[in-house]
Design an enzyme around this catalytic site. Sequence first.
Site: not given
Ligand code: NDP
Length: 485
Positions: A173, A247, A281, A381
């Site tokens: 996904k 990660e 990240c 972060e």
């Molecule tokens: P999330 O951690 O919320 O999302 C990452 C993925 O997980 C997306 O595909 C999201 O779906 C999915 N997801 C969200 N909730 C659930 C759940 N309960 N169960 C399973 N999958 C889920 O990141 P965000 O996009 O909301 O970003 C928020 C913050 O996360 C950022 O500001 C940043 O700090 C951090 N982040 C860190 C990353 C990294 O590489 N370390 C990458 C991205 C974000 P969907 O987006 O479709 O809702």
Amino acid sequence: MKSYQMLIDGEWVAAGSGKSFDVVNPATTEVMAKCPEAGAADVDLAVKAARRAFESGWRDVTGQERGRILLRLAEKMRKELPRLAEIETRNSGKPIVESEYDLTDVATCFEYYGGLATKLHGEVLNVPDNAISMALREPLGVAGQIIPWNYPLLMAAWKLAPAICAGCTMVIKPAEQTPLSLLEFARFFEEAGLPKGVVNVVTGFGETGAAIVSHADVDKIAFTGSMEVGKIIMRNSAETLKKVSLELGGKSPNIFFADADFEAAVDGALFGVFINQGEVCSAGSRVLVERPIYKKMLDAMIEKAKTIKLGDGMDRATKMGPVVSKEQLERVLKYQEIGKQEAKLGTGGGRPADAALQKGYFVQPTIFYDVANSARIAREEIFGPVMAVIPFDNEAEALKIANDTPFGLAAAVWSRDIFKCMRMVKRIQAGIVWVNHMQPTYVEAPWGGYKMSGVGRELGPWGAEEYMQVKQVHINLNETPIGWY
Ligand code: NDP
């Protein structure tokens, strides 16, 4: 505007509910596409297809054949790179040059695992008996893969390629904000010879991800994203005791000693945190500078940061695009306000004044200085172009500040003294440590975090290990009875 479908069991389909959601170009805020919003029933169909594909042949496909498929996917990627890079930039905001770089890495990742597929093997063990003892490596089964929005296709590649290499099937996904490059890439699967159902792509929100995590027939979850969602995933995986690799984020220290090459240091500090709009990240968001060069380096960073050209990622002169979404813009702006209360503002601190940048989700590259490591902008972060500069007096203090964080993804040390660098390397609590550089990432080398930055490793042979399990086989060579009873 294009309406996309998702890929389940080799068929392009809409969501069972008929629901879809908008995908936005963050540089213009215009809706650029619609994608299906997969519900639990769609996820169930995808998992069933993955299970069927695994049991009905994929698990027995030879390493040679899996390798050839991966190499064909890499070839397709290279051929279609300009088109997909444009989609990646329009959907995520990142400068086109960075998209081209990322997608070259996607091809390299598939090439690496294409080569590795014939080199995965078990071991024969020396046991104290007349027996042959073996450790066989077998694919885990069906993997659920959940992708973030910052490197949409690259993060998908880091999961798809090792899982195909190991012989798993999968349901993947993409993030709701950035599903397009993966959906385009999935068009190559059939031509590359990937049997239907081996890779299923479902689009949707967090609930779609949650449905994958809670599905009883998924054997493993691989997730990249925030620490908060990582915790939820680990908790929800416990119900069915899935294998989990995470990660997560970081608050990585980029440490500059006074004897570092000055020009390289200034460049390395800016690149470390402003690349990809700071949505990285491993961003070096805490810049630790030794006092003798503190003022000089701060001034040089501020001066250079002011010259970073913001704009639409499709313009080749752009060095920083918009952040990915309205939510992300608000999050970064909120932290900039918090920073103004907690530290001194060197440059940036809000939205750019340029009239051409008012519509998109643009935010200024921002430098805060004299930041205490206890400040929120040094602990949480932000995931945007915000640097926190922290002074230090000596090696021991630098190390203390560097490790004083719940995260442990990455760190960098800059100095011409290799002995000092190596002392730091050995004591820094992080999964990745760079010396006199920040951010280079190679598919051959392990990627993952210490402490609360994650569980498991991606890339290299470690990445394939995450999709395999070990079976112990004991072959008795004695013809006489055991003789116990
Ligand atoms: P999330 O951690 O919320 O999302 C990452 C993925 O997980 C997306 O595909 C999201 O779906 C999915 N997801 C969200 N909730 C659930 C759940 N309960 N169960 C399973 N999958 C889920 O990141 P965000 O996009 O909301 O970003 C928020 C913050 O996360 C950022 O500001 C940043 O700090 C951090 N982040 C860190 C990353 C990294 O590489 N370390 C990458 C991205 C974000 P969907 O987006 O479709 O809702």
